[in-house]
Motif scaffolding. Structure first.
Motif, PDB file in Angstrom:
ATOM      1  N   ASP A  32      47.283  69.093  84.746  1.00  0.00           N
ATOM      2  CA  ASP A  32      47.309  67.773  84.112  1.00  0.00           C
ATOM      3  C   ASP A  32      45.873  67.310  83.890  1.00  0.00           C
ATOM      4  O   ASP A  32      45.022  67.440  84.758  1.00  0.00           O
ATOM      5  CB  ASP A  32      48.077  66.773  84.989  1.00  0.00           C
ATOM      6  N   ASN A  92      59.691  62.557  84.460  1.00  0.00           N
ATOM      7  CA  ASN A  92      59.807  61.234  83.855  1.00  0.00           C
ATOM      8  C   ASN A  92      60.625  61.349  82.568  1.00  0.00           C
ATOM      9  O   ASN A  92      60.433  62.292  81.785  1.00  0.00           O
ATOM     10  CB  ASN A  92      58.422  60.678  83.535  1.00  0.00           C
ATOM     11  N   GLU A 100      55.503  59.550  78.824  1.00  0.00           N
ATOM     12  CA  GLU A 100      54.537  59.271  77.756  1.00  0.00           C
ATOM     13  C   GLU A 100      54.514  60.386  76.715  1.00  0.00           C
ATOM     14  O   GLU A 100      54.279  60.117  75.534  1.00  0.00           O
ATOM     15  CB  GLU A 100      53.146  59.072  78.355  1.00  0.00           C
ATOM     16  N   VAL A 101      54.713  61.616  77.147  1.00  0.00           N
ATOM     17  CA  VAL A 101      54.735  62.751  76.221  1.00  0.00           C
ATOM     18  C   VAL A 101      56.190  63.203  76.085  1.00  0.00           C
ATOM     19  O   VAL A 101      56.812  63.631  77.067  1.00  0.00           O
ATOM     20  CB  VAL A 101      53.848  63.907  76.718  1.00  0.00           C
ATOM     21  N   HIS A 107      56.392  67.625  86.403  1.00  0.00           N
ATOM     22  CA  HIS A 107      55.132  67.430  87.129  1.00  0.00           C
ATOM     23  C   HIS A 107      55.284  68.095  88.499  1.00  0.00           C
ATOM     24  O   HIS A 107      56.307  67.902  89.168  1.00  0.00           O
ATOM     25  CB  HIS A 107      54.859  65.948  87.391  1.00  0.00           C
TER      26      HIS A 107
HETATM   27  P1  5GP Z   1      54.599  61.796  81.340  1.00  0.00           P
HETATM   28  O1  5GP Z   1      54.083  60.402  81.546  1.00  0.00           O
HETATM   29  O2  5GP Z   1      55.049  62.015  79.921  1.00  0.00           O
HETATM   30  O3  5GP Z   1      55.607  62.209  82.363  1.00  0.00           O
HETATM   31  O4  5GP Z   1      53.383  62.760  81.629  1.00  0.00           O
HETATM   32  C1  5GP Z   1      52.492  63.185  80.662  1.00  0.00           C
HETATM   33  C2  5GP Z   1      51.312  63.797  81.388  1.00  0.00           C
HETATM   34  O5  5GP Z   1      50.557  64.539  80.456  1.00  0.00           O
HETATM   35  C3  5GP Z   1      50.359  62.763  82.015  1.00  0.00           C
HETATM   36  O6  5GP Z   1      50.280  62.993  83.424  1.00  0.00           O
HETATM   37  C4  5GP Z   1      49.031  63.023  81.311  1.00  0.00           C
HETATM   38  O7  5GP Z   1      47.927  62.915  82.175  1.00  0.00           O
HETATM   39  C5  5GP Z   1      49.201  64.440  80.784  1.00  0.00           C
HETATM   40  N1  5GP Z   1      48.471  64.711  79.563  1.00  0.00           N
HETATM   41  C6  5GP Z   1      48.395  63.907  78.461  1.00  0.00           C
HETATM   42  N2  5GP Z   1      47.662  64.507  77.508  1.00  0.00           N
HETATM   43  C7  5GP Z   1      47.269  65.699  78.008  1.00  0.00           C
HETATM   44  C8  5GP Z   1      46.471  66.776  77.477  1.00  0.00           C
HETATM   45  O8  5GP Z   1      45.983  66.755  76.341  1.00  0.00           O
HETATM   46  N3  5GP Z   1      46.272  67.851  78.291  1.00  0.00           N
HETATM   47  C9  5GP Z   1      46.801  67.905  79.556  1.00  0.00           C
HETATM   48  N4  5GP Z   1      46.537  69.007  80.263  1.00  0.00           N
HETATM   49  N5  5GP Z   1      47.549  66.924  80.089  1.00  0.00           N
HETATM   50  C10 5GP Z   1      47.781  65.834  79.318  1.00  0.00           C
END
Ligand code: 5GP
Ligand code: ZN
Length: 118
Positions: A32, A92, A100-101, A107
């Motif tokens: 991450d 999530n 967010e993604v 995770h």
């Molecule tokens: P979510 O909130 O969707 O469960 O987690 C998305 C995760 O993706 C976050 O922990 C964030 O730090 C990580 N993340 C976002 N953009 C990037 C990226 O460009 N590269 C990497 N390695 N992680 C990312």
């Protein structure tokens, strides 16, 4: 399935770099970019599944293999052995689930406490 606007599809395709720790024909795992714990990995299916809200029975073997791969990746990347060590697996889902993604991912969080978000 590949979504041209999806960040993790771009990482899967190699269009955006990542710190990769594992890859096979159906999943990729990388660090991450904003770690919330000393060990923070993301395990991502190569196929674009938006979230856990869209999974079907057909996805069960893939999800099972991701879950089975998670402890191996945790131990190989610095998590300490169970039971004193261990790790947390988080998925999530949706805005209220903290996602967010919008490409399904596990995770894996671990390492010595304290962590950023407890
Ligand atoms: P979510 O909130 O969707 O469960 O987690 C998305 C995760 O993706 C976050 O922990 C964030 O730090 C990580 N993340 C976002 N953009 C990037 C990226 O460009 N590269 C990497 N390695 N992680 C990312
Ligand atoms: Zn995607």
């Amino acid at each position: 399935m590949h979504d041209p606007d999806c960040l993790f599809c771009k990482i899967v395709a190699g269009d955006i770099p990542c710190s990769k720790v594992y890859e096979d024909d159906e999943m990729i795992a990388f660090k991450d970019i904003r770690p919330a714990a000393p060990v923070h990995l993301l395990v991502v299916p190569k196929r674009h599944i938006p979230s856990m809200a869209q999974v079907t029975a057909d996805d069960a073997p893939l999800l099972g293999r991701m879950m089975v791969k998670a402890p191996e990746l945790a131990m190989a990347n610095g998590c300490n052995p169970y039971p004193e060590g261990g790790f947390r697996i988080v998925v999530n889902t949706g805005a209220e689930g903290g996602q967010e993604v919008h490409h399904l991912h596990l995770h894996i969080l671990g390492g010595p406490r304290p962590w950023r978000n407890g």
